[in-house]
Scaffold this motif. Structure first.
Motif, PDB file in Angstrom:
ATOM      1  N   UNK A   1       3.767 -96.873 -19.072  1.00  0.00           N
ATOM      2  CA  UNK A   1       4.628 -96.900 -17.880  1.00  0.00           C
ATOM      3  C   UNK A   1       5.487 -98.153 -17.980  1.00  0.00           C
ATOM      4  N   UNK A   2       6.147 -98.468 -16.881  1.00  0.00           N
ATOM      5  CA  UNK A   2       6.969 -99.684 -16.921  1.00  0.00           C
ATOM      6  C   UNK A   2       6.143-100.927 -17.221  1.00  0.00           C
ATOM      7  N   UNK A   3       4.885-100.912 -16.760  1.00  0.00           N
ATOM      8  CA  UNK A   3       4.025-102.085 -17.006  1.00  0.00           C
ATOM      9  C   UNK A   3       3.747-102.302 -18.507  1.00  0.00           C
ATOM     10  N   UNK A   4       3.990-101.275 -19.299  1.00  0.00           N
ATOM     11  CA  UNK A   4       3.756-101.411 -20.746  1.00  0.00           C
ATOM     12  C   UNK A   4       4.821-102.287 -21.398  1.00  0.00           C
ATOM     13  N   UNK A   5       5.900-102.561 -20.675  1.00  0.00           N
ATOM     14  CA  UNK A   5       6.952-103.434 -21.208  1.00  0.00           C
ATOM     15  C   UNK A   5       7.669-102.803 -22.379  1.00  0.00           C
ATOM     16  N   UNK A   6       8.045-103.627 -23.303  1.00  0.00           N
ATOM     17  CA  UNK A   6       8.753-103.108 -24.475  1.00  0.00           C
ATOM     18  C   UNK A   6       7.731-102.520 -25.469  1.00  0.00           C
ATOM     19  N   UNK A   7       8.053-101.342 -25.958  1.00  0.00           N
ATOM     20  CA  UNK A   7       7.056-100.605 -26.761  1.00  0.00           C
ATOM     21  C   UNK A   7       7.554-100.355 -28.185  1.00  0.00           C
ATOM     22  N   UNK A   8       6.644-100.545 -29.149  1.00  0.00           N
ATOM     23  CA  UNK A   8       6.959-100.169 -30.540  1.00  0.00           C
ATOM     24  C   UNK A   8       5.981 -99.083 -30.985  1.00  0.00           C
ATOM     25  N   UNK A   9       6.501 -98.090 -31.673  1.00  0.00           N
ATOM     26  CA  UNK A   9       5.666 -97.041 -32.274  1.00  0.00           C
ATOM     27  C   UNK A   9       5.621 -97.322 -33.772  1.00  0.00           C
ATOM     28  N   UNK A  10       4.430 -97.604 -34.258  1.00  0.00           N
ATOM     29  CA  UNK A  10       4.309 -98.010 -35.667  1.00  0.00           C
ATOM     30  C   UNK A  10       3.214 -97.196 -36.355  1.00  0.00           C
ATOM     31  N   UNK A  11       3.427 -96.903 -37.623  1.00  0.00           N
ATOM     32  CA  UNK A  11       2.353 -96.277 -38.394  1.00  0.00           C
ATOM     33  C   UNK A  11       2.868 -95.114 -39.224  1.00  0.00           C
ATOM     34  N   UNK A  12       2.096 -94.741 -40.233  1.00  0.00           N
ATOM     35  CA  UNK A  12       2.549 -93.704 -41.164  1.00  0.00           C
ATOM     36  C   UNK A  12       2.719 -92.328 -40.525  1.00  0.00           C
ATOM     37  N   UNK A  13       2.148 -92.146 -39.323  1.00  0.00           N
ATOM     38  CA  UNK A  13       2.237 -90.804 -38.730  1.00  0.00           C
ATOM     39  C   UNK A  13       3.312 -90.680 -37.653  1.00  0.00           C
TER      40      UNK A  13
ATOM     41  N   UNK B 219      17.947 -92.817 -24.800  1.00  0.00           N
ATOM     42  CA  UNK B 219      18.495 -94.053 -24.248  1.00  0.00           C
ATOM     43  C   UNK B 219      17.450 -95.141 -24.067  1.00  0.00           C
ATOM     44  N   UNK B 220      16.226 -94.914 -24.537  1.00  0.00           N
ATOM     45  CA  UNK B 220      15.197 -95.951 -24.408  1.00  0.00           C
ATOM     46  C   UNK B 220      15.416 -97.006 -25.491  1.00  0.00           C
ATOM     47  N   UNK B 221      14.700 -98.110 -25.384  1.00  0.00           N
ATOM     48  CA  UNK B 221      14.843 -99.097 -26.464  1.00  0.00           C
ATOM     49  C   UNK B 221      13.526 -99.258 -27.223  1.00  0.00           C
ATOM     50  N   UNK B 222      12.864 -98.125 -27.450  1.00  0.00           N
ATOM     51  CA  UNK B 222      11.639 -98.169 -28.254  1.00  0.00           C
ATOM     52  C   UNK B 222      11.995 -98.537 -29.690  1.00  0.00           C
ATOM     53  N   UNK B 223      11.012 -99.172 -30.356  1.00  0.00           N
ATOM     54  CA  UNK B 223      11.216 -99.476 -31.779  1.00  0.00           C
ATOM     55  C   UNK B 223      10.273 -98.579 -32.579  1.00  0.00           C
ATOM     56  N   UNK B 224      10.751 -98.058 -33.675  1.00  0.00           N
ATOM     57  CA  UNK B 224       9.920 -97.211 -34.541  1.00  0.00           C
ATOM     58  C   UNK B 224       9.847 -97.837 -35.930  1.00  0.00           C
ATOM     59  N   UNK B 225       8.655 -97.874 -36.505  1.00  0.00           N
ATOM     60  CA  UNK B 225       8.534 -98.418 -37.865  1.00  0.00           C
ATOM     61  C   UNK B 225       7.375 -97.743 -38.589  1.00  0.00           C
ATOM     62  N   UNK B 226       7.501 -97.666 -39.896  1.00  0.00           N
ATOM     63  CA  UNK B 226       6.484 -96.983 -40.707  1.00  0.00           C
ATOM     64  C   UNK B 226       5.178 -97.791 -40.773  1.00  0.00           C
TER      65      UNK B 226
END
Ligand code: BGC
Length: 734
Positions: A383-395, A427-434
């Protein structure tokens, strides 16, 4: 055809023709256009032999199936149509979760609906029989085929197997939108020693009957049309020649009269069990298989020698007649003599395959399959409380959401988590990385199997990049687990941890960010002890076509998790087998006790029945309607459950019973009932279960299936993780 006509057909067949019906050549005998080439060309079999065969397997393509069927009917001496069978285990085009995954939904109605979909899509595509359900009970997650099972509980497995068969066979095989179910692998295949596939199984008669057989029996009682024998031997007797299993139990005690098929090449693989006068004694192997009760031989073609065995007086032709009649009857039940193509057509396939209704069912089942293992500080949902979020990992960018296990038709490219998250939250500012590759050098063996998942060259670069991102964001969602294909047939693992390179990623990310949420992609229970300091762990298995949609909805809180584990997750590999319904031991106090001396608990990390949701629940004490009852009465057990949180939920409520006075040792707890119950935020509900005498039966000292008078304990609970003394007594009077 009437029964009389079917009998007349059988009577008009030569012994070679009858034996032909009992043979299932592989699809390799046909070329891509459905013309006889392949093995026929290599002179292994003559065209006449192939035109006498009764069925084939895993032949896909409407045009091809049509051509093969037309040619077969034309060239078969009695114009008997072929049966098309195949491994359509998780769906033809709409791919559902792995079975271990959807077993965690405990949702029998939905599983039945899913298998209606499997049947409709398969029938429209030309299939008559699927080699499923596989209801092998498993207590060892190292075994790769745990992915196809419903876990460690016999009661749940029997219910799930029945739901699958009911879904597949619908209102009866004469309805063209159904297909026949083949329950496998009979029997005890999941008991492989050391979790190594095809390995020896040692089970006592009581353990076999009490735990391993009920799963299959659930499907048999629901009317499954076929059973497949397993590759393994129990107590030295391969299932293929196990008369006791097939003739005594399956046909005799259970009164079932369907078709029994071997597993692929199993007749010839009796050679590896060294069954035969000589290791190549095909005739002997065929004789013992037929005598044990096998009707169809999949793959190998050893039954042809039975013509000689009959002439030599070694085999009674009556056995061949019985087997052949069963095969003809199955064809007749499916209506093949009148309509050899049944529901198959391009139009039907076009209309049904992956239609919206089917995708909705898949999404619902995928959502219900996920299990929230832990959720400290309500880290999930995001939620908003999660702040800025990154999705990371091989999957994160994995698009093959089926995981590969038994998806022969359509290995889905249905959209990675990355794509679906972006689609729903533009339009989100999530970051994605392997973050790293699926496997590192540690797991890629010399054989180079799975080397496609390894990228050793970029290991340090990828992990460092992930660590830098993790330092800058508030929350990291790590997508970790087993790569597609690391589970399934012949995919046993000795070390069931998340692969080392991913653990390195986890540790380094966790060192710089304490808000780590892990999504676990897996085909088996894993040892998650090394990632257990994550804030939250959501097990998402491999869910098939609608995986990313379901997972996205869950992590952002559009849906609430409701799944509960159907198999214990070990704390470490050395404690395997670890399962909830174990027998008691009287050695319970230190130093003469049954624990490990090196401080390693004998409890699993996450037990059977465990699974959280996004709210909190309070269970009251279990109450019985009376303390004593007789076999012709029932007792009602009830409990009050309050949703003390601020979100609605669906809770899987579980009834466990313990038998206190039996003639053999009985488990400390056994699941005997479950219900999915919706509970609104702030609401209190009363949940009830009826207990009857039948639920208290077991295989006693004389191997009779009976109940004993005396004390039983029961509890209605949220998982199997309660203390034994929390259970309350009631009594059966006789
Ligand atoms: C598997 C079966 C499967 C068969 C046909 C075998 O190797 O054990 O489960 O149905 O192949 O594909």
């Amino acid at each position: 055809m009437t029964e009389k006509e079917l009998r007349a057909l059988l009577d008009s067949m030569t012994i070679e023709e009858k034996l032909g019906e009992l043979w299932q050549p592989q699809q390799l005998v046909y070329d891509k256009d459905g013309v006889l080439t392949g093995a026929a060309d290599t002179n292994t079999y003559t065209p006449e032999e192939i035109y006498r065969s009764g069925s084939t397997l895993n032949l896909f393509g409407i045009d091809r199936i049509r051509k093969v069927q037309e040619e077969h009917i034309k060239n078969n001496p009695h114009h008997i149509p072929l049966l098309f069978m195949g491994d359509i285990c998780r769906g033809f085009s709409t791919i559902f979760p792995i079975t271990l995954g959807y077993s965690c939904s405990f949702d029998l109605e939905l599983i039945k609906k899913a298998y209606r979909v499997v049947a409709k899509e398969s029938a429209a595509s030309g299939f008559h029989i699927t080699f499923y359900p596989a209801m092998d009970l498993v207590r060892d997650p190292r075994w790769g085929r745990v992915v196809e099972s419903a876990g460690e509980d016999p009661y749940l497995a029997s219910k799930i197997c029945a739901a699958m068969v009911e879904g597949l066979q619908g209102d009866g095989l004469d309805k063209p939108d159904t297909i026949g179910a083949c329950v496998k692998h009979f029997a005890g295949y999941g008991g492989a020693e050391g979790g190594r596939d095809y390995n020896t199984v040692e089970l006592s008669e009581r353990t076999l009957r009490q735990y391993y057989l009920p799963g299959y029996k659930g499907g048999i009682d629901a009317g499954a049309s076929m059973v497949m024998t397993s590759y393994n031997a129990i107590g030295g007797v391969p299932s293929n020649c196990n008369k006791h299993l097939v003739r005594d139990i399956l046909r005799g005690e259970w009164g079932w009269d369907g078709v029994v098929i071997t597993d692929l090449w199993a007749t010839s693989s009796m050679t590896s069990h060294r069954i035969g006068d000589d290791i190549n004694d095909e005739k002997y192997q065929a004789e013992v298989s037929l005598e044990a009760g096998i009707d169809i031989e999949m793959g190998s073609c050893q039954f042809r020698w039975l013509a000689d065995s009959i002439k030599e007086g070694k085999i009674d032709e009556k056995l061949v007649d019985e087997a052949c009649y069963r095969v003809l009857k199955l064809k007749n039940d499916l209506g093949l003599f009148e309509n050899p193509f049944r529901e198959m057509s391009e139009e039907n396939a076009e209309k049904l395959l992956k239609c919206d209704e089917h995708l909705d069912i898949a999404k619902k089942l995928s959502t219900e399959s996920c299990v929230l293992l832990k959720n400290e500080d309500n880290a999930l949902p995001l939620t908003e409380k999660s702040g800025k979020i990154a999705f990371i990992g091989p999957f994160v960018d994995l698009s093959t959401t089926s995981g590969g296990a038994w998806v022969l038709t359509n290995d889905d490219e249905s959209g990675s988590l990355h794509n679906v998250v972006n689609k729903h939250y533009p339009g989100n500012d999530f970051i994605f990385a392997k973050g790293c590759s699926g496997l590192g050098r540690e797991q890629v063996r010399e054989s180079k199997r799975f080397s496609q998942y390894s990228d050793e060259q970029n290991r340090e670069k990828d992990i460092s990049e992930a660590v830098n991102i993790a330092k800058k964001v508030d929350t990291v969602v790590l997508a970790l687990g087993e790569c597609p294909g690391m589970f399934g047939e012949a995919k046993s693992r000795a070390n069931i941890r998340i692969p080392d390179v991913q653990l390195e990623l986890y540790r380094r990310v966790r060192a710089v960010n304490e808000n780590v949420i892990v999504l676990v992609f897996n085909g088996r229970p894993l040892d998650l002890s090394e990632i257990n300091d994550a804030k939250a762990i959501l097990d998402v298995w491999y869910l098939g076509t609608m995986m990313s949609e379901a997972v996205t909805n869950l992590i952002f809180g559009k849906e609430s998790p409701s799944g509960k584990l159907t198999m214990s997750f070990p704390s470490f590999v050395g404690q395997i087998p670890v399962y909830y319904n174990k027998l008691p031991t009287d050695h319970r106090k230190e130093p003469y006790w049954s624990e490990y001396i090196d401080d390693s608990s004998s409890n699993p990390l996450y037990p059977f029945g465990h699974g959280l949701n996004y709210t909190t629940l309070k269970y009251g004490k279990t109450v019985f309607s009376k303390e004593r009852f007789t076999p012709d009465e029932t007792i009602t057990a009830s409990v009050e459950i309050t949703n003390t949180g601020d979100r609605d939920c669906c809770e899987i409520v579980q009834l466990y019973i313990r038998d206190f006075r039996a003639t053999v040792s009985r488990p400390i707890k056994e699941l005997k009932g479950f219900k999915r119950v919706d509970i609104k935020a702030g609401e209190t509900v009363t949940v009830q279960f009826e207990i009857n005498e039948e639920m208290l039966r077991y295989f006693n000292i004389d191997m009779e299936y009976v109940s004993d008078a005396g004390r039983f304990d029961a509890i209605i609970a949220t998982s199997s993780a309660f203390e034994e003394d929390e259970m309350l007594p009631f009594y059966l009077d006789k």
